[in-house]
Design an enzyme around this catalytic site. Structure first.
Site, PDB file in Angstrom:
ATOM      1  N   HIS A   1     -16.971  14.158 -16.656  1.00 36.35           N
ATOM      2  CA  HIS A   1     -16.287  15.450 -16.713  1.00 36.35           C
ATOM      3  C   HIS A   1     -14.965  15.299 -15.968  1.00 36.35           C
ATOM      4  O   HIS A   1     -14.629  14.216 -15.471  1.00 36.35           O
ATOM      5  CB  HIS A   1     -17.161  16.556 -16.106  1.00 36.35           C
ATOM      6  CG  HIS A   1     -17.707  16.223 -14.750  1.00 36.35           C
ATOM      7  ND1 HIS A   1     -16.912  16.079 -13.647  1.00 36.35           N
ATOM      8  CD2 HIS A   1     -18.975  15.974 -14.331  1.00 36.35           C
ATOM      9  CE1 HIS A   1     -17.654  15.787 -12.601  1.00 36.35           C
ATOM     10  NE2 HIS A   1     -18.913  15.704 -12.983  1.00 36.35           N
TER      11      HIS A   1
ATOM     12  N   HIS B   1     -14.813  13.382 -12.650  1.00 32.52           N
ATOM     13  CA  HIS B   1     -14.744  11.916 -12.739  1.00 32.52           C
ATOM     14  C   HIS B   1     -13.350  11.455 -13.164  1.00 32.52           C
ATOM     15  O   HIS B   1     -12.822  10.471 -12.657  1.00 32.52           O
ATOM     16  CB  HIS B   1     -15.724  11.394 -13.797  1.00 32.52           C
ATOM     17  CG  HIS B   1     -17.164  11.687 -13.528  1.00 32.52           C
ATOM     18  ND1 HIS B   1     -17.900  12.527 -14.315  1.00 32.52           N
ATOM     19  CD2 HIS B   1     -17.995  11.240 -12.562  1.00 32.52           C
ATOM     20  CE1 HIS B   1     -19.141  12.583 -13.866  1.00 32.52           C
ATOM     21  NE2 HIS B   1     -19.227  11.808 -12.786  1.00 32.52           N
TER      22      HIS B   1
END
Ligand code: PAF
Length: 276
Positions: free
Chosen positions: A29, A32
């Site tokens: 997501h 990250h």
């Protein structure tokens, strides 16, 4: 695959690149991907690892149902500029099953999440050490959301003389403040709504601190009351701690961290905020 990673990194290094690693468990997501951006600001060649590390999950935790979508992850990682994705199989990381030698924390690993997830940080430090050995990065990037993990990884490299710079990137939040997490997909609509309470409670503590309130017990009581008003939030811990020792503080000073863990249904969420 490990050998291929070593060879690719060696080529990149020979070409003059500075190497970064971004360790993840996948189901990427924006949180990250922000780590990839941070890596890019510190290095010119980025390895993103995707590995749902079985030895950091306890019995009864969500190892088997942890969300996975490697195809999508590869697209996202490439689009964001990762130069190599390392997504090993469990048999490649642990060819003999449970490793006979591990890296385990001392007392710092028993506080906060460690008190409720015995063996978790032993699993994390072991796999991070292995990733460092495989990639030999100049810099490694982790997220502040896993605050205790970040503290322990800084201690890992300091205490074991590892030559890796550790970068910790800020928490990325949804529009309503909920910290991004791969586990947010487990939440029902009602749980998702009430999950915002974690961020609101942390924000309230920060506001109070800015207003000059420094007694940890008072801040904690107010946060606890706010969280308890949401019936779907089951608090696991709520503490204000020293950012290095992780010991609870009585008087809050700048740099202290409010850390929270709570269940919403079967989903365990964590969040934290630095009081500065
Ligand atoms: O933060 C995580 O996703 C994991 O704990 C890590 C650092 C990738 C180790 O498995």
């Amino acid at each position: 695959m490990k050998a291929e990673v070593r060879a690719a990194v060696a080529r990149a290094r020979a070409a003059g690149h500075r190497i970064a690693v971004v360790p993840t468990m996948g189901y990427l997501h924006e949180g990250h991907l922000s780590l990839v951006d941070r890596a890019r600001s510190r290095a010119s060649w980025i390895v993103l690892s995707i590995f749902v590390n079985p030895i950091q999950f306890g019995p009864g935790e969500d190892l088997t149902r942890y969300p996975r979508d490697l195809k999508r992850d590869l697209e996202l990682a490439e689009a964001r500029g990762a130069d190599l994705v390392f997504a090993p199989a469990v048999s490649e990381m642990y060819p003999d099953g449970d490793p006979a030698v591990v890296v385990a924390p001392e007392r710092l690993g028993d506080r906060l999440c460690g008190a409720f997830r015995p063996g978790h940080f032993r699993g994390v430090l072991t796999v991070v050490t292995k990733l460092f050995e495989i990639v030999r990065p100049d810099v490694a990037v982790f997220g502040q959301k896993d605050f205790q993990q970040a503290v322990l990884i800084r201690r890992l490299v300091r205490d074991l003389d590892m030559d890796v710079a550790i970068e910790v990137a800020p928490i990325v939040r949804e529009r309503d403040g909920l910290a991004m997490s791969s586990r947010n997909v487990y939440l029902t609509r009602e749980e998702r709504e009430q999950a915002q309470a974690l961020f609101l409670a942390l924000s309230m503590a920060r506001t109070r601190f800015h207003q000059g309130r420094t007694r940890a017990d008072e801040l904690l009581a107010e946060m606890r009351a706010a969280l308890e008003s949401r019936p779907l939030v089951r608090l696991q811990y709520l503490e204000i701690v020293d950012p290095e020792t992780l010991q609870p503080v009585a008087q809050v000073s700048a740099g202290a961290v409010v850390a929270v863990a709570a269940f919403l249904g079967g989903t365990r969420l964590i969040d934290n905020m630095v009081l500065d």
